[in-house]
Motif scaffolding. Structure first.
Motif, PDB file in Angstrom:
ATOM      1  N   ALA A   1      18.435 -31.130 -37.287  1.00 19.84           N
ATOM      2  CA  ALA A   1      19.086 -29.647 -37.656  1.00 19.84           C
ATOM      3  C   ALA A   1      18.566 -28.583 -38.338  1.00 19.84           C
ATOM      4  CB  ALA A   1      20.524 -29.860 -38.759  1.00 19.84           C
ATOM      5  N   ASN A   2      18.060 -29.612 -39.166  1.00 19.78           N
ATOM      6  CA  ASN A   2      17.276 -28.463 -41.134  1.00 19.78           C
ATOM      7  C   ASN A   2      15.672 -28.317 -39.696  1.00 19.78           C
ATOM      8  OD1 ASN A   2      16.145 -28.146 -43.103  1.00 19.78           O
ATOM      9  ND2 ASN A   2      14.626 -29.397 -43.044  1.00 19.78           N
ATOM     10  N   GLU A   3      15.460 -29.395 -39.394  1.00 22.05           N
ATOM     11  CA  GLU A   3      14.199 -28.930 -38.283  1.00 22.05           C
ATOM     12  C   GLU A   3      13.850 -27.970 -37.235  1.00 22.05           C
ATOM     13  OE1 GLU A   3      10.622 -31.167 -35.497  1.00 22.05           O
ATOM     14  OE2 GLU A   3      11.978 -31.869 -35.910  1.00 22.05           O
ATOM     15  N   LEU A   4      15.462 -27.883 -36.748  1.00 21.00           N
ATOM     16  CA  LEU A   4      15.380 -26.199 -35.631  1.00 21.00           C
ATOM     17  C   LEU A   4      15.805 -25.335 -36.574  1.00 21.00           C
ATOM     18  CD1 LEU A   4      17.996 -27.961 -33.432  1.00 21.00           C
ATOM     19  CD2 LEU A   4      16.279 -26.848 -32.803  1.00 21.00           C
ATOM     20  N   LEU A   5      16.185 -25.314 -37.492  1.00 20.08           N
ATOM     21  CA  LEU A   5      16.471 -24.307 -38.548  1.00 20.08           C
ATOM     22  C   LEU A   5      14.772 -23.624 -39.033  1.00 20.08           C
ATOM     23  CD1 LEU A   5      18.698 -22.408 -40.611  1.00 20.08           C
ATOM     24  CD2 LEU A   5      19.044 -24.033 -41.824  1.00 20.08           C
ATOM     25  N   GLN A   6      14.145 -24.120 -39.430  1.00 24.79           N
ATOM     26  CA  GLN A   6      13.780 -23.865 -40.658  1.00 24.79           C
ATOM     27  C   GLN A   6      12.256 -22.877 -39.572  1.00 24.79           C
ATOM     28  OE1 GLN A   6      13.466 -24.129 -44.035  1.00 24.79           O
ATOM     29  NE2 GLN A   6      15.300 -25.239 -43.597  1.00 24.79           N
ATOM     30  N   ALA A   7      12.562 -23.936 -38.000  1.00 28.49           N
ATOM     31  CA  ALA A   7      11.651 -23.197 -37.171  1.00 28.49           C
ATOM     32  C   ALA A   7      12.317 -21.563 -36.626  1.00 28.49           C
ATOM     33  CB  ALA A   7      11.184 -24.136 -36.093  1.00 28.49           C
ATOM     34  N   MET A   8      13.730 -21.463 -36.804  1.00 23.72           N
ATOM     35  CA  MET A   8      13.641 -20.094 -36.565  1.00 23.72           C
ATOM     36  C   MET A   8      14.251 -18.668 -36.230  1.00 23.72           C
ATOM     37  SD  MET A   8      18.577 -21.226 -35.341  1.00 23.72           S
ATOM     38  CE  MET A   8      18.691 -22.443 -35.246  1.00 23.72           C
ATOM     39  N   PRO A   9      13.383 -18.075 -36.208  1.00 20.46           N
ATOM     40  CA  PRO A   9      13.560 -17.301 -36.603  1.00 20.46           C
ATOM     41  C   PRO A   9      14.722 -15.758 -36.270  1.00 20.46           C
ATOM     42  CG  PRO A   9      12.302 -17.019 -34.564  1.00 20.46           C
ATOM     43  CD  PRO A   9      13.058 -18.277 -34.910  1.00 20.46           C
ATOM     44  N   TYR A  10      14.545 -14.638 -37.541  1.00 18.93           N
ATOM     45  CA  TYR A  10      15.824 -14.195 -37.342  1.00 18.93           C
ATOM     46  C   TYR A  10      15.518 -13.164 -36.269  1.00 18.93           C
ATOM     47  CZ  TYR A  10      20.364 -11.506 -38.158  1.00 18.93           C
ATOM     48  OH  TYR A  10      21.533 -11.140 -37.970  1.00 18.93           O
ATOM     49  N   VAL A  11      16.274 -12.834 -34.935  1.00 16.59           N
ATOM     50  CA  VAL A  11      16.529 -12.388 -34.606  1.00 16.59           C
ATOM     51  C   VAL A  11      17.845 -11.878 -33.359  1.00 16.59           C
ATOM     52  CG1 VAL A  11      15.302 -11.368 -31.343  1.00 16.59           C
ATOM     53  CG2 VAL A  11      13.990 -12.874 -33.407  1.00 16.59           C
TER      54      VAL A  11
END
Length: 497
Positions: free
Chosen positions: A346-356
């Motif tokens: 979950a952390n890996e997904l979150l840190q790579a996720m931009p806010y769009v």
């Protein structure tokens, strides 16, 4: 700075943490006795106080974290026949005492790095502070609270208890102790059975020995921590930590001798982690269930059905409040392994996720819930380092992160500010404070090439009968967690331990 409350063992209650010097924290944690391999019991205190070190630093304090190495003098009270654990271990392994010490200190450091523990600010050794210990013993003698017999010096517990509160930390009552303390051989040189050694006269065969005003000898266990903490943190400092098993006699004796030598209570806050059990039983040599850290990492202990990574162990320890009993079992560790994988993914997904923002409608209820879960986490840490509740909230947030990635929850359902709070909360609390990170994956092909080169060098050294070099390669690889094995056909193999 945030209002941190910690459970102070000496007051038996939670108290607001207020350092002696604003903005600065002095913390001393009793380190290992390096007479043998570090075991599962060492994992909990050093991970616990690593998190405290990280959190105090995050709060903005300048922390001096002192964690010692006991490399001499740790013995049980057994009259003149007291056996130094380092000397005993050296005899059993046919090594010089300092050779034994270096071997197990290296293995301890190796394990601490694998747990992702930060290095302490200062790591003093008992053998490096003999002068300080002798000077402290002199002060105690001058004050009239110690006596010398046959080259050994003992602390007079009964006299101390007559003028001070002996048992202030452990709650023990001296009168009860005098009645129940077992008779030990050669106790006749002590004034009372409960008196403890500050300095022991060394018999002729004892290897570790130092000159003192009372003759050649070696220090008692308790005086070491008092002398080292005083040298680097002063006569009074903020936090003294360790396992609950050290409350008595070690910490109680530290308090008594330090008060006489320094005139005040040595630490204001005493913090103790609770014990570890294995499958519901107390861990100990008498139960034949002690698991070394290497056995834990490679799964070779009889109690284990598989190997467990250092990060799985760290995660498992932090899932329980540090003052609660922690029971190790294969089922619990396997569940922790799965839980860790969920949080890391979950952390890996979150840190790579931009806010769009994209499509979707703002969901006020969801936005508020995400903010609430994030906002509660600092309060949990400030409430006596409740890492268990921190973990619980991270698990509450995990489905939200996964749904944002899959599109089940549209990004527009939460504000950009809330998304930033979510991202920062995970980075700060999971990674920076709890120290939970992904396992480092070695490049297997490069590792094979390097190890093959070293094995060839060792084979050549053995062929020319250079056994010192051969043993050095094998031993240093072992300290790094790589075990070489000489096969019957003359070949060599390795395994990660």
């Amino acid at each position: 700075m945030s209002s941190l409350k910690v459970y102070n063992s000496i007051k038996r209650q939670k108290e607001e943490f207020i350092p002696i010097y604003p903005g600065h924290v002095g913390m001393y944690v009793c380190g290992p006795t390096v007479s043998g391999e570090s075991h599962l019991g060492h994992a909990r205190p050093y991970i616990t106080f690593d998190v405290l070190f990280r959190y105090l630093t995050y709060l903005g304090y300048k922390v001096r974290y002192v964690r010692n190495i006991t490399d001499a003098g740790h013995f049980e009270e057994e009259g003149r026949d007291a056996v130094d654990k380092i000397a005993k271990g050296a005899l059993l392994e046919k090594l010089e005492p300092m050779e034994l010490v270096q071997k197990y200190t290296n293995l301890f450091h190796w394990a601490m790095l694998r747990f992702n523990n930060l290095e302490p600010s200062i790591e003093p050794t008992a053998t490096g502070h003999i002068i300080e210990q002798i000077e402290m013993i002199k002060k105690i003698l001058e004050a009239g609270y110690a006596y010398e017999v046959n080259g050994s010096v003992y602390f007079d517990v009964k006299k101390y208890a007559g003028n001070h509160h002996y048992g202030i930390l452990s709650g023990r009552v001296l009168e009860d102790m005098l009645e129940t303390t077992r008779e030990l051989e050669n106790q006749d040189e002590k004034h009372n059975k409960v008196d403890f050694a500050l300095w022991k006269a060394a018999p002729p065969e004892h290897i570790q020995r130092w000159p003192s005003p009372w003759g050649d000898g070696f220090p008692g266990w308790h005086i070491e921590c008092s002398a080292m903490s005083r040298k680097y943190l002063g006569t009074q400092f903020d936090i003294h930590g360790g396992g609950m098993d050290l409350q008595f006699p070690h910490h109680e004796c530290e308090i008594a001798q330090s008060e006489i030598a320094g005139g005040e209570l040595m630490a204001r806050y005493w913090m103790h982690n609770n014990m570890i059990t294995i499958n519901g039983r107390k861990m100990g040599k008498s139960y034949n269930n002690t698991i070394t850290l290497r056995e834990l990492f490679n799964g070779t202990a009889k109690e284990l059905t598989q190997a467990y990574s250092p990060m799985t162990v760290r995660f498992f320890i932090l899932q329980t409040h540090y003052r609660s009993t922690l029971d190790f079992s294969n089922e619990a560790l396997q569940a922790a392994e799965k839980g860790l994988a969920r949080l890391l993914a979950a952390n890996e997904l979150l840190q790579a996720m931009p806010y769009v923002q994209g499509e979707g409608t703002f969901n006020e209820e969801l936005d508020k819930q995400v903010r609430t879960w994030c906002a509660e986490i600092p309060g949990f840490m400030n409430d006596d380092m409740n890492t268990a509740k921190v973990m619980a909230n991270l698990f509450e947030l995990t489905p939200v992160i996964n749904s944002l990635k899959s599109g089940q929850i549209k990004m527009a359902e939460i504000s950009e500010e809330t998304f930033t709070i979510l991202k920062n909360t995970w980075k700060v609390y999971l990674v920076d404070i709890l120290g939970i990170v992904g396992e480092r994956q070695a490049d297997d092909s490069k590792l094979d090439d390097v190890l093959q080169l070293l094995m060839n060098m060792r084979k050549e050294a053995k062929a020319r009968k250079d056994y010192a070099t051969s043993d050095k390669i094998r031993n240093q690889l072992l300290e790094m967690g790589i075990q070489l094995k000489d096969e019957k056909d003359g070949s060599m193999t390795y395994s990660i331990v």
